[in-house]
Design an enzyme around this catalytic site. Structure first.
Site, PDB file in Angstrom:
ATOM      1  N   ASN A  71      -6.336  26.748  12.454  1.00  0.00           N
ATOM      2  CA  ASN A  71      -7.142  27.959  12.304  1.00  0.00           C
ATOM      3  C   ASN A  71      -8.282  27.628  11.342  1.00  0.00           C
ATOM      4  O   ASN A  71      -8.060  27.516  10.142  1.00  0.00           O
ATOM      5  CB  ASN A  71      -6.268  29.095  11.747  1.00  0.00           C
ATOM      6  CG  ASN A  71      -7.091  30.345  11.460  1.00  0.00           C
ATOM      7  OD1 ASN A  71      -8.267  30.429  11.823  1.00  0.00           O
ATOM      8  ND2 ASN A  71      -6.467  31.319  10.816  1.00  0.00           N
ATOM      9  N   TRP A  72      -9.459  27.465  11.899  1.00  0.00           N
ATOM     10  CA  TRP A  72     -10.605  27.075  11.056  1.00  0.00           C
ATOM     11  C   TRP A  72     -11.196  28.244  10.268  1.00  0.00           C
ATOM     12  O   TRP A  72     -12.098  28.052   9.480  1.00  0.00           O
ATOM     13  CB  TRP A  72     -11.686  26.408  11.929  1.00  0.00           C
ATOM     14  CG  TRP A  72     -11.479  24.926  12.041  1.00  0.00           C
ATOM     15  CD1 TRP A  72     -10.313  24.247  11.880  1.00  0.00           C
ATOM     16  CD2 TRP A  72     -12.482  23.939  12.327  1.00  0.00           C
ATOM     17  NE1 TRP A  72     -10.517  22.902  12.055  1.00  0.00           N
ATOM     18  CE2 TRP A  72     -11.844  22.682  12.333  1.00  0.00           C
ATOM     19  CE3 TRP A  72     -13.852  23.999  12.602  1.00  0.00           C
ATOM     20  CZ2 TRP A  72     -12.528  21.490  12.572  1.00  0.00           C
ATOM     21  CZ3 TRP A  72     -14.532  22.821  12.848  1.00  0.00           C
ATOM     22  CH2 TRP A  72     -13.871  21.574  12.831  1.00  0.00           C
ATOM     23  N   LYS A  73     -10.710  29.466  10.563  1.00  0.00           N
ATOM     24  CA  LYS A  73     -11.255  30.643   9.861  1.00  0.00           C
ATOM     25  C   LYS A  73     -12.782  30.608   9.955  1.00  0.00           C
ATOM     26  O   LYS A  73     -13.301  30.264  11.008  1.00  0.00           O
ATOM     27  CB  LYS A  73     -10.722  30.706   8.433  1.00  0.00           C
ATOM     28  CG  LYS A  73      -9.197  30.574   8.407  1.00  0.00           C
ATOM     29  CD  LYS A  73      -8.564  30.851   7.089  1.00  0.00           C
ATOM     30  CE  LYS A  73      -7.046  30.699   7.224  1.00  0.00           C
ATOM     31  NZ  LYS A  73      -6.322  31.029   6.013  1.00  0.00           N
TER      32      LYS A  73
ATOM     33  N   HIS B 274      -3.765  38.159  12.425  1.00  0.00           N
ATOM     34  CA  HIS B 274      -3.745  37.341  11.207  1.00  0.00           C
ATOM     35  C   HIS B 274      -3.815  38.224   9.964  1.00  0.00           C
ATOM     36  O   HIS B 274      -4.475  39.258   9.976  1.00  0.00           O
ATOM     37  CB  HIS B 274      -4.926  36.352  11.231  1.00  0.00           C
ATOM     38  CG  HIS B 274      -4.793  35.291  10.186  1.00  0.00           C
ATOM     39  ND1 HIS B 274      -5.153  35.509   8.873  1.00  0.00           N
ATOM     40  CD2 HIS B 274      -4.314  34.034  10.241  1.00  0.00           C
ATOM     41  CE1 HIS B 274      -4.902  34.412   8.176  1.00  0.00           C
ATOM     42  NE2 HIS B 274      -4.395  33.497   8.983  1.00  0.00           N
TER      43      HIS B 274
ATOM     44  N   GLU C 110      -5.452  37.973   7.337  1.00  0.00           N
ATOM     45  CA  GLU C 110      -6.815  38.230   6.835  1.00  0.00           C
ATOM     46  C   GLU C 110      -7.470  39.345   7.638  1.00  0.00           C
ATOM     47  O   GLU C 110      -8.282  40.106   7.097  1.00  0.00           O
ATOM     48  CB  GLU C 110      -7.628  36.926   6.867  1.00  0.00           C
ATOM     49  CG  GLU C 110      -7.169  35.996   5.739  1.00  0.00           C
ATOM     50  CD  GLU C 110      -7.336  34.514   6.025  1.00  0.00           C
ATOM     51  OE1 GLU C 110      -8.106  34.152   6.925  1.00  0.00           O
ATOM     52  OE2 GLU C 110      -6.663  33.725   5.336  1.00  0.00           O
TER      53      GLU C 110
ATOM     54  N   GLU D  70       3.522  33.837   8.633  1.00  0.00           N
ATOM     55  CA  GLU D  70       2.604  33.390   7.580  1.00  0.00           C
ATOM     56  C   GLU D  70       2.758  34.301   6.367  1.00  0.00           C
ATOM     57  O   GLU D  70       2.106  35.351   6.289  1.00  0.00           O
ATOM     58  CB  GLU D  70       1.161  33.448   8.083  1.00  0.00           C
ATOM     59  CG  GLU D  70       0.882  32.509   9.232  1.00  0.00           C
ATOM     60  CD  GLU D  70      -0.591  32.095   9.279  1.00  0.00           C
ATOM     61  OE1 GLU D  70      -0.838  30.888   9.338  1.00  0.00           O
ATOM     62  OE2 GLU D  70      -1.480  32.964   9.220  1.00  0.00           O
TER      63      GLU D  70
ATOM     64  N   GLY E  14      -3.547  29.731   1.663  1.00  0.00           N
ATOM     65  CA  GLY E  14      -4.685  29.297   0.853  1.00  0.00           C
ATOM     66  C   GLY E  14      -4.381  29.198  -0.626  1.00  0.00           C
ATOM     67  O   GLY E  14      -5.273  29.074  -1.455  1.00  0.00           O
TER      68      GLY E  14
ATOM     69  N   SER F 212      -0.326  27.096   3.561  1.00  0.00           N
ATOM     70  CA  SER F 212      -0.383  25.867   2.761  1.00  0.00           C
ATOM     71  C   SER F 212       0.399  24.708   3.379  1.00  0.00           C
ATOM     72  O   SER F 212       1.022  23.917   2.666  1.00  0.00           O
ATOM     73  CB  SER F 212       0.070  26.127   1.318  1.00  0.00           C
ATOM     74  OG  SER F 212      -0.808  27.056   0.694  1.00  0.00           O
TER      75      SER F 212
ATOM     76  N   GLY G  98      -4.368  26.153   8.128  1.00  0.00           N
ATOM     77  CA  GLY G  98      -5.719  26.550   7.732  1.00  0.00           C
ATOM     78  C   GLY G  98      -6.453  25.373   7.112  1.00  0.00           C
ATOM     79  O   GLY G  98      -6.931  24.467   7.797  1.00  0.00           O
TER      80      GLY G  98
HETATM   81  P1  13P Z   1      -3.796  27.632   4.747  1.00  0.00           P
HETATM   82  O1  13P Z   1      -3.149  26.515   5.524  1.00  0.00           O
HETATM   83  O2  13P Z   1      -5.174  27.298   4.283  1.00  0.00           O
HETATM   84  O3  13P Z   1      -2.892  28.149   3.666  1.00  0.00           O
HETATM   85  O4  13P Z   1      -3.987  28.846   5.798  1.00  0.00           O
HETATM   86  C1  13P Z   1      -2.922  29.280   6.545  1.00  0.00           C
HETATM   87  C2  13P Z   1      -3.404  30.221   7.572  1.00  0.00           C
HETATM   88  O5  13P Z   1      -3.780  31.336   7.274  1.00  0.00           O
HETATM   89  C3  13P Z   1      -3.442  29.765   8.968  1.00  0.00           C
HETATM   90  O6  13P Z   1      -3.678  30.826   9.835  1.00  0.00           O
END
Ligand code: 13P
Length: 270
Positions: free
Chosen positions: A30-32, A117, A119, A185, A191, A230, A251
């Site tokens: 997931n590149w966000k 997600h 976020e 998640e 993050g 993470s 992420g």
């Molecule tokens: P991180 O791997 O940066 O913690 O992000 C996880 C995430 O939200 C994947 O969708």
């Protein structure tokens, strides 16, 4: 050790009883809101040189921002790396400024989409209801869905983890099990560099597996449950060794081809 060399394609009708050893791992990036058309192509070129290319390898999915999917498809088409969007709307078209329809994702080469997600839930008002509507529309358009859920730190500290997971997962029963991957998640692990321990992940995944059994019956045994939060090369294998952890949604560590590849290789060796 799980065996999944004879795994039927996840979207194929399940004529055989589901067996837990047939869950082929999925490793999704997931590149966000990161990257560019140039970097996604470079990333894929690097990844495709090394990514395991056989039927026994984990399924690999890359979800960059919408604007990069078409550029990514130039490199990824006919490769073992599938592409996905990070959300989609539930209508096919209409006056929904800033949204993207499932069919639009399909048109540019996506075969997956992330839905719900945290976020989106935290910053953009996503609810269980809207997440379900998006996921249903995505399935109707032929996309496979990575359906995300997980508790916040406050909820975990308040002893509400299972109640939250029960509530968030209750809508999933309305989806077709063959086209869904569920991603646990925990918000406190996203993050933050603080991943759930393998035991914490397994505990939540086992709970979710039980919920899916209640919703879907035996088909729940074939549904892949991904852990996200993470995930890094040095913790991926211990997480994915857990019996109900069938892959990872990554992420930060997915932005670099070398670290993403190391996570894929961890999934290949569990
Ligand atoms: P991180 O791997 O940066 O913690 O992000 C996880 C995430 O939200 C994947 O969708």
């Amino acid at each position: 050790v799980r065996r999944w060399s004879s795994w039927p394609a996840p979207s194929s009708p399940a004529s055989l009883p589901w067996r837990s050893d047939m869950r082929r791992p999925v490793v999704a990036a997931n590149w966000k809101m990161h990257g560019s058309c140039a970097t996604v192509q470079e990333f894929l070129e690097a990844l495709l040189e090394r990514v395991p290319q056989n039927a026994e390898a984990p399924e690999v999915v890359l979800c960059p921002p919408y604007t990069m999917i078409a550029a990514a498809a130039v490199v990824a088409t006919a490769s073992p790396v599938a592409l996905g969007g990070q959300s989609c709307h539930w209508e096919e078209k209409g006056a929904f400024t800033g949204e993207v329809a499932p069919g639009m994702l399909v048109e540019v080469g996506a075969s997956w989409v992330i839905v719900g997600h945290s976020e989106r839930r935290q910053h953009f008002g996503e609810s269980d209801d809207t997440a379900l509507r998006r996921a249903k529309a995505a399935q109707q358009a032929g996309l496979r869905v990575i359906y995300c859920l997980g508790e916040t730190l406050e909820q975990r500290d308040g002893g509400e983890t299972f109640a939250v997971l029960e509530r968030q997962s209750s809508v999933i029963g309305a989806l077709e099990p063959a086209g869904v991957v569920v991603a646990y998640e925990p918000v406190w692990a996203i993050g933050t560099g603080r991943n759930a321990s393998p035991e914490q992940a397994q505990e939540a995944h086992a709970f979710l597996r039980g919920r899916l059994r209640a919703l879907w019956g035996p088909a729940a045994e074939g549904v892949r449950l991904l852990y996200g939060g993470s995930v890094k090369p040095d913790n991926a294998q211990a997480l994915m060794r857990q019996p109900d952890v069938d892959g990872a949604l990554v992420g930060g560590a997915s932005l670099d081809a070398v670290s993403f590849l190391a996570i894929i290789q961890s999934a290949a060796t569990v």
